[in-house]
Design a protein around this motif. Structure first.
Motif, PDB file in Angstrom:
ATOM      1  N   ALA A   1       0.829  -1.200   0.000  1.00  0.00           N
ATOM      2  CA  ALA A   1       0.000   0.000   0.000  1.00  0.00           C
ATOM      3  C   ALA A   1       0.865   1.253   0.000  1.00  0.00           C
ATOM      4  O   ALA A   1       0.533   2.250  -0.656  1.00  0.00           O
ATOM      5  CB  ALA A   1      -0.926  -0.011   1.213  1.00  0.00           C
ATOM      6  N   GLU A   2       1.989   1.202   0.701  1.00  0.00           N
ATOM      7  CA  GLU A   2       2.873   2.368   0.763  1.00  0.00           C
ATOM      8  C   GLU A   2       3.430   2.722  -0.610  1.00  0.00           C
ATOM      9  O   GLU A   2       3.480   3.900  -0.979  1.00  0.00           O
ATOM     10  CB  GLU A   2       4.034   2.099   1.731  1.00  0.00           C
TER      11      GLU A   2
ATOM     12  N   LEU B   1       0.549   4.225  -2.692  1.00  0.00           N
ATOM     13  CA  LEU B   1       0.209   5.560  -2.216  1.00  0.00           C
ATOM     14  C   LEU B   1       1.272   6.580  -2.619  1.00  0.00           C
ATOM     15  O   LEU B   1       0.941   7.714  -3.005  1.00  0.00           O
ATOM     16  CB  LEU B   1       0.044   5.548  -0.701  1.00  0.00           C
TER      17      LEU B   1
ATOM     18  N   GLU C   1      -7.047  -1.334   1.173  1.00  0.00           N
ATOM     19  CA  GLU C   1      -6.216  -0.522   2.072  1.00  0.00           C
ATOM     20  C   GLU C   1      -5.836   0.798   1.432  1.00  0.00           C
ATOM     21  O   GLU C   1      -5.866   1.856   2.082  1.00  0.00           O
ATOM     22  CB  GLU C   1      -4.950  -1.298   2.459  1.00  0.00           C
TER      23      GLU C   1
ATOM     24  N   THR D   1      -8.857   3.200   1.544  1.00  0.00           N
ATOM     25  CA  THR D   1      -9.093   3.718   2.893  1.00  0.00           C
ATOM     26  C   THR D   1      -8.108   4.830   3.237  1.00  0.00           C
ATOM     27  O   THR D   1      -8.498   5.890   3.754  1.00  0.00           O
ATOM     28  CB  THR D   1      -8.978   2.579   3.922  1.00  0.00           C
ATOM     29  N   ARG D   2      -6.871   4.613   2.921  1.00  0.00           N
ATOM     30  CA  ARG D   2      -5.849   5.614   3.265  1.00  0.00           C
ATOM     31  C   ARG D   2      -5.917   6.829   2.349  1.00  0.00           C
ATOM     32  O   ARG D   2      -5.603   7.952   2.770  1.00  0.00           O
ATOM     33  CB  ARG D   2      -4.483   4.949   3.245  1.00  0.00           C
TER      34      ARG D   2
ATOM     35  N   GLU E   1      -8.453   9.190   3.764  1.00  0.00           N
ATOM     36  CA  GLU E   1      -7.869   9.926   4.886  1.00  0.00           C
ATOM     37  C   GLU E   1      -6.998  11.084   4.418  1.00  0.00           C
ATOM     38  O   GLU E   1      -6.842  12.083   5.128  1.00  0.00           O
ATOM     39  CB  GLU E   1      -7.039   8.974   5.753  1.00  0.00           C
ATOM     40  N   LYS E   2      -6.473  10.961   3.202  1.00  0.00           N
ATOM     41  CA  LYS E   2      -5.605  12.002   2.640  1.00  0.00           C
ATOM     42  C   LYS E   2      -6.390  13.011   1.790  1.00  0.00           C
ATOM     43  O   LYS E   2      -5.809  13.864   1.130  1.00  0.00           O
ATOM     44  CB  LYS E   2      -4.509  11.362   1.792  1.00  0.00           C
TER      45      LYS E   2
END
Length: 421
Positions: free
Chosen positions: A295-296, A299, A343, A346-347, A350-351
């Motif tokens: 996910a990192e 992203l 994932e 979802t993140r 949040e951003k």
């Protein structure tokens, strides 16, 4: 509430909800069976989105019956069991087992099965399903990683999935209109067939079928089967004139495209987006399993892509999909991609990302579940069967375009954004 629908995947539910809204019914889509007391507002039609297409048949039946009970308790006079217009299923189901269980639940002697959706080039003739000019068994669906469709004869396919006798209402009967179709239904009840495949090659056929099915407690099919049903309620004075989907005011925020489908249509859409210069990152199940793609990393790529829509995609050729499945197993290969995209989504919210275009039924289901979206309002149509939607009952609303893998023109990923206010 007048009409209740049970869809076997999320994008199929959205497709059906769009059809009902376009035909003039106030429609709400809910994700999973709504709990008692769930506020459906002034909805005339409610579409329950399940994730039951490829799970074990017994589980699909249980989920579908739970949804049916909730819809009937909410007032539904007629139920639709909605599946894909390419009849996606296996030799054991889940179309046959669910249809049979719903018929038993409702105590009905007859129902129909019609996946035709002419606007998306899905037609049924002599009981055989065509995708464009190809038989289903010759189309790219023959290589679907979960539900390979290698027989176009729907009578034969459905009969293998159910104990109920399956019959056919052929095109020459459908061409006689609603009265002729109703006569065929009456003959079936007298002669023994319980589930009838119904031919349809154009929208007028679907309207005639809908009129003939006005008194049926259960109809089954693709979203096209809904074209003719709202008119029955309008004729009875229960709904007003056609208004179509409401305009959708999307929340301000950044956009992103997440594509998990490996269908031929989605692969063409990915190629068109890349050719047009959209930043794109290819994700492979083996790389996820080995920890090389996380996910990192996804992203970071999306953040570096700027304010325009970036594309993260796992779409690949049938050969590449087969290779990944051989190494990881069919279920794990798909689950790795779904969990990663869930994932990431979802993140991203949040951003500050609020506009998500998601390709693929399984991927869409994973993303919507991860975002905790309980219900959807239906907005403008991007392509046949694919609208923008807005999450409801959510303190952080997002706009979602949930695309079935097989739907949409090649420029879908490029043109969708122009429809958002």
């Amino acid at each position: 509430m007048l009409l209740g629908a049970i869809a076997d995947d999320l994008t199929g539910a959205t497709d059906l909800a769009l059809m009902l809204a376009r035909e003039g019914m106030k429609t709400v889509q809910v994700v999973g069976t709504p709990p008692p007391g769930f506020d459906l507002g002034d909805a005339e039609a409610v579409v329950v989105a399940l994730k039951s297409r490829t799970i074990p048949a017994a589980e699909a039946v249980a989920l579908s019956l739970e949804a049916a009970r909730a819809l009937r308790e909410a007032g539904a006079r007629q139920l639709i069991f909605k599946y894909c217009s390419t009849f996606d299923s296996t030799e054991k189901g889940n179309i046959g087992p669910v249809a049979e269980a719903l018929m038993d639940f409702l105590g009905v002697p007859l129902s129909i099965a019609c996946p035709a959706f002419p606007a998306n080039k899905r037609t049924v003739y002599r009981g055989h399903l065509f995708v464009g000019d190809q038989l289903l068994s010759d189309s790219p669906m023959k290589d679907h990683p979960l539900t390979p469709m290698r027989d176009a004869n729907l009578v034969r396919v459905l009969q293998a999935q159910t104990r109920l006798p399956v019959g056919l209402v052929p095109r020459e009967v459908v061409a006689k209109g609603a009265e002729g179709i109703r006569a065929a239904f009456a003959a079936a009840v007298a002669e023994g067939p319980r589930l009838m495949i119904v031919d349809a090659i154009e929208d007028d056929d679907l309207r005639a079928i809908g009129a003939a099915a006005a008194e049926m407690a259960l109809v089954t099919g693709g979203s096209g089967i809904a074209i003719g049903l709202p008119e029955n309620f309008r004729r009875a004075g229960l709904i007003e004139g056609r208004t179509g989907p409401a305009k959708l005011e999307a929340p301000a925020g950044r956009p992103v495209i997440l594509a998990g489908s490996c269908s031929a249509a989605t692969r063409r859409q990915v190629a068109a987006a890349i050719a047009a210069g959209l930043p794109a990152l290819k994700i492979e199940p083996l790389a996820i399993a080995e920890g090389r793609e996380t996910a990192e990393t996804v992203l970071a790529f999306i953040a570096a892509a700027g304010d325009g829509p970036a594309l993260a995609y796992a779409s690949d050729t049938p050969e590449a999909v087969a290779k990944a499945q051989a190494a990881l197993g069919v279920e794990r290969a798909g689950a790795l991609v779904e969990h990663l995209f869930a994932e990431v989504a979802t993140r991203l919210r949040e951003k500050g990302y609020t506009r998500f275009l998601v390709a693929g039924g399984e991927t869409s289901g994973a993303v919507v579940q991860a975002l905790g979206v309980p219900a959807l309002a239906i907005g403008p149509e991007i392509d046949p069967g694919v609208p923008w939607t807005l999450s409801l009952g959510d303190d952080r609303p997002v706009a979602l375009a949930l695309k079935s893998g097989n739907f949409g023109t090649d420029d879908f990923f490029l043109k969708a954004w122009g429809l958002l206010v």
